[in-house]
Write a protein that holds these residues in place. Structure first.
Motif, PDB file in Angstrom:
ATOM      1  N   GLY A 134      61.217  26.882  25.254  1.00 37.27           N
ATOM      2  CA  GLY A 134      62.637  26.992  24.952  1.00 37.27           C
ATOM      3  C   GLY A 134      63.109  28.537  24.891  1.00 37.27           C
ATOM      4  N   GLN A 135      62.161  29.545  25.291  1.00 34.92           N
ATOM      5  CA  GLN A 135      62.564  30.801  25.140  1.00 34.92           C
ATOM      6  C   GLN A 135      63.652  31.167  26.657  1.00 34.92           C
ATOM      7  OE1 GLN A 135      60.229  34.539  24.171  1.00 34.92           O
ATOM      8  NE2 GLN A 135      60.265  34.530  26.508  1.00 34.92           N
ATOM      9  N   SER A 136      64.791  31.565  26.503  1.00 33.79           N
ATOM     10  CA  SER A 136      65.176  31.998  27.604  1.00 33.79           C
ATOM     11  C   SER A 136      65.717  33.268  27.788  1.00 33.79           C
ATOM     12  CB  SER A 136      66.639  30.878  27.723  1.00 33.79           C
ATOM     13  OG  SER A 136      67.480  31.120  26.971  1.00 33.79           O
ATOM     14  N   VAL A 137      66.222  33.615  29.103  1.00 32.59           N
ATOM     15  CA  VAL A 137      66.541  35.219  29.343  1.00 32.59           C
ATOM     16  C   VAL A 137      67.861  35.184  30.114  1.00 32.59           C
ATOM     17  CG1 VAL A 137      64.230  35.931  29.097  1.00 32.59           C
ATOM     18  CG2 VAL A 137      65.134  35.334  31.354  1.00 32.59           C
ATOM     19  N   GLY A 138      68.671  36.045  29.970  1.00 33.86           N
ATOM     20  CA  GLY A 138      69.926  36.038  30.861  1.00 33.86           C
ATOM     21  C   GLY A 138      70.617  37.264  30.549  1.00 33.86           C
ATOM     22  N   TRP A 139      71.957  36.984  30.549  1.00 34.75           N
ATOM     23  CA  TRP A 139      73.116  38.273  30.292  1.00 34.75           C
ATOM     24  C   TRP A 139      73.818  37.990  28.951  1.00 34.75           C
ATOM     25  CZ3 TRP A 139      73.285  43.031  32.102  1.00 34.75           C
ATOM     26  CH2 TRP A 139      74.639  43.683  31.500  1.00 34.75           C
ATOM     27  N   SER A 140      73.871  38.852  28.122  1.00 36.49           N
ATOM     28  CA  SER A 140      74.499  38.862  26.946  1.00 36.49           C
ATOM     29  C   SER A 140      75.968  39.508  26.873  1.00 36.49           C
ATOM     30  CB  SER A 140      73.734  39.241  25.793  1.00 36.49           C
ATOM     31  OG  SER A 140      74.576  39.535  24.612  1.00 36.49           O
ATOM     32  N   ARG A 141      76.795  39.067  26.482  1.00 37.45           N
ATOM     33  CA  ARG A 141      78.327  39.383  26.315  1.00 37.45           C
ATOM     34  C   ARG A 141      78.144  40.575  25.116  1.00 37.45           C
ATOM     35  NH1 ARG A 141      79.378  34.050  26.373  1.00 37.45           N
ATOM     36  NH2 ARG A 141      80.250  34.591  23.910  1.00 37.45           N
ATOM     37  N   GLY A 142      77.207  40.337  24.175  1.00 38.77           N
ATOM     38  CA  GLY A 142      77.283  41.265  22.996  1.00 38.77           C
ATOM     39  C   GLY A 142      77.248  42.947  23.490  1.00 38.77           C
ATOM     40  N   GLY A 143      78.307  43.522  22.585  1.00 36.71           N
ATOM     41  CA  GLY A 143      78.202  45.104  22.922  1.00 36.71           C
ATOM     42  C   GLY A 143      78.911  45.469  24.079  1.00 36.71           C
ATOM     43  N   SER A 144      78.221  46.192  24.812  1.00 34.47           N
ATOM     44  CA  SER A 144      78.673  46.618  26.352  1.00 34.47           C
ATOM     45  C   SER A 144      77.978  45.422  27.363  1.00 34.47           C
ATOM     46  CB  SER A 144      78.396  48.089  26.657  1.00 34.47           C
ATOM     47  OG  SER A 144      76.979  48.224  26.659  1.00 34.47           O
ATOM     48  N   GLY A 145      77.242  44.607  26.868  1.00 31.98           N
ATOM     49  CA  GLY A 145      76.726  43.644  27.756  1.00 31.98           C
ATOM     50  C   GLY A 145      75.341  44.159  28.126  1.00 31.98           C
ATOM     51  N   SER A 146      74.269  43.311  28.262  1.00 29.29           N
ATOM     52  CA  SER A 146      72.901  43.797  28.467  1.00 29.29           C
ATOM     53  C   SER A 146      72.096  42.290  28.701  1.00 29.29           C
ATOM     54  CB  SER A 146      72.126  44.445  27.551  1.00 29.29           C
ATOM     55  OG  SER A 146      72.459  43.587  26.116  1.00 29.29           O
ATOM     56  N   TYR A 147      70.927  42.586  29.320  1.00 33.89           N
ATOM     57  CA  TYR A 147      70.096  41.554  29.294  1.00 33.89           C
ATOM     58  C   TYR A 147      69.318  41.179  28.014  1.00 33.89           C
ATOM     59  CZ  TYR A 147      70.164  41.430  34.447  1.00 33.89           C
ATOM     60  OH  TYR A 147      70.618  41.112  35.761  1.00 33.89           O
ATOM     61  N   ALA A 148      69.112  39.929  27.829  1.00 39.94           N
ATOM     62  CA  ALA A 148      68.762  39.450  26.380  1.00 39.94           C
ATOM     63  C   ALA A 148      67.745  38.376  26.422  1.00 39.94           C
ATOM     64  CB  ALA A 148      69.912  39.156  25.443  1.00 39.94           C
ATOM     65  N   VAL A 149      66.962  37.986  25.296  1.00 41.16           N
ATOM     66  CA  VAL A 149      66.323  36.911  25.130  1.00 41.16           C
ATOM     67  C   VAL A 149      66.647  36.123  23.912  1.00 41.16           C
ATOM     68  CG1 VAL A 149      63.846  36.182  24.681  1.00 41.16           C
ATOM     69  CG2 VAL A 149      64.261  38.649  25.850  1.00 41.16           C
ATOM     70  N   TRP A 150      66.638  34.594  24.378  1.00 41.85           N
ATOM     71  CA  TRP A 150      67.063  33.751  23.244  1.00 41.85           C
ATOM     72  C   TRP A 150      65.777  32.827  22.928  1.00 41.85           C
ATOM     73  CZ3 TRP A 150      70.147  35.508  26.909  1.00 41.85           C
ATOM     74  CH2 TRP A 150      71.281  35.917  26.569  1.00 41.85           C
ATOM     75  N   GLN A 151      65.872  32.389  21.629  1.00 42.71           N
ATOM     76  CA  GLN A 151      64.931  31.059  21.268  1.00 42.71           C
ATOM     77  C   GLN A 151      66.043  29.843  21.197  1.00 42.71           C
ATOM     78  OE1 GLN A 151      61.639  30.735  21.813  1.00 42.71           O
ATOM     79  NE2 GLN A 151      61.885  28.494  21.203  1.00 42.71           N
ATOM     80  N   LEU A 152      65.994  29.136  21.887  1.00 36.60           N
ATOM     81  CA  LEU A 152      67.099  27.895  21.961  1.00 36.60           C
ATOM     82  C   LEU A 152      68.430  28.682  21.917  1.00 36.60           C
ATOM     83  CD1 LEU A 152      64.975  25.091  19.756  1.00 36.60           C
ATOM     84  CD2 LEU A 152      65.280  25.317  22.361  1.00 36.60           C
TER      85      LEU A 152
END
Length: 340
Positions: A280-298
């Protein structure tokens, strides 16, 4: 695994080098670089298998000339699989399985798989003129979409989802899906479940409105989050799906995670989720801050990478992969990050 546009940045050395990355938040990440063939100074990781191996591409760019080869990494060593004969100088690598079979597509489009250290074209079902391959599982099942141009849609191609069975039998068009419009297969799970995008029009393959999970002739429609006009399905693993949705107007993509029951959720700050692993670990683009690639667990954001990488892969071993700039180099380096 989903492939993103290529960028021109470079590798500094063949040997794998591990460094501490000072540019991750929420979790500490370490960065390593995979080797490239001597004649290909740039490259990227675009796919991962279930056993710690990777695949992607290496390239050489000189002026207006560009050449890319499919690559396979295993135990830190690189294998150059070259190009697909007769399909120009570029390849797009979209998947690799534990047995080391690499899949993707080249100009035409023509779908391919690797065999005996080379790329070979996949056979087309009757009536099809091209194929775009999107994934492979450990059973050897390959999925993608074939195109044709019926008289009523000319000059626009119509797409249909196809499975190339792991037993080597002839390609099979997926049935049990809506009979109107057109559809594309986007990913395949280890149990043979296929993620499918459905488009309501036969002359528009750029605005899917529904996702389906197909298995053995039966399709289950996934619920869209409220406010969705169009949807993209990017990856499927262990029954979970990730992707992106858009509203009726404007560009305002939001990341989506569908759980094993098909229920959608919005992982924190996600603008797009591009790959997910078995846990359930995913990667993608985050809108946080100025925008960056990020990692999520669920649904939970666990790490943010702000050193201008491009992250495309969430591997089953917890590593995320893609490409990044090394120092002042002008080519990309195939890069792995481990966060936690």
């Amino acid at each position: 695994m989903t492939v993103k546009p290529m960028a021109l940045v470079a590798i500094a050395a063949f040997a794998i080098t591990v460094i501490s990355a000072p540019t991750a938040s929420a979790a500490t990440c370490t960065t390593s670089y995979l080797p490239l063939p001597a004649d290909l100074p740039g490259g990227s990781v675009t796919a991962a298998d279930s056993g710690g191996g990777y695949a992607g591409y290496g390239y050489l760019a000189k002026g207006w000339s560009y050449t890319a080869h499919a690559l396979r990494w295993s135990n830190g060593q690189v294998t150059d699989l070259g190009m697909l004969a007769g399909s120009g100088s570029d390849v797009v690598v979209t998947g690799v399985n534990r047995q080391g079979t690499v899949v993707g597509w080249a100009a035409g489009p023509r779908g391919f798989r690797s065999r005996n250290g080379k790329l070979e074209a996949l056979p087309l079902p009757a009536g099809a003129t091209g194929a775009q391959v999107e994934g492979i599982n450990d059973r050897g099942d390959i999925v993608g979409s074939v195109s044709s141009t019926p008289p009523d849609t000319a000059p626009w191609a119509v797409h249909a989802p196809v499975l190339w069975p792991g037993d080597g039998s002839a390609p099979v068009r997926l049935t049990g899906l809506p009979t109107t419009g057109q559809a594309k297969a986007k990913a395949v799970d280890q149990d043979g479940t296929v993620l499918v995008e459905h488009y309501p029009s036969r002359d528009d393959a750029f605005g899917a409105t529904a996702l389906y999970l197909w298995k053995a002739g039966t399709a289950r429609k996934l619920a869209n989050p409220s406010g969705t006009a169009t949807v993209e399905g990017h990856a499927l693993s262990n029954g979970r799906v990730v992707g992106e949705t858009y509203p009726a107007s404007g560009y305002d993509g939001k990341g989506v995670l569908w759980d094993r029951n098909g229920a959608p959720s919005r992982p924190s700050t996600s603008a797009s989720l591009d790959s997910i692993n078995r846990s359930g670990q995913s990667v993608g683009w985050s809108r946080g801050g100025s925008g960056s690639y990020a990692v999520w667990q669920l649904d939970t954001l666990t790490a943010t990478l702000t050193d201008h990488p491009s992250v495309e892969v969430s591997a089953d071993n917890g590593v995320v992969g893609g490409r990044s700039v090394v120092g002042s180099a002008s080519h990309s380096s195939p890069t792995l990050w481990r966060c936690g």
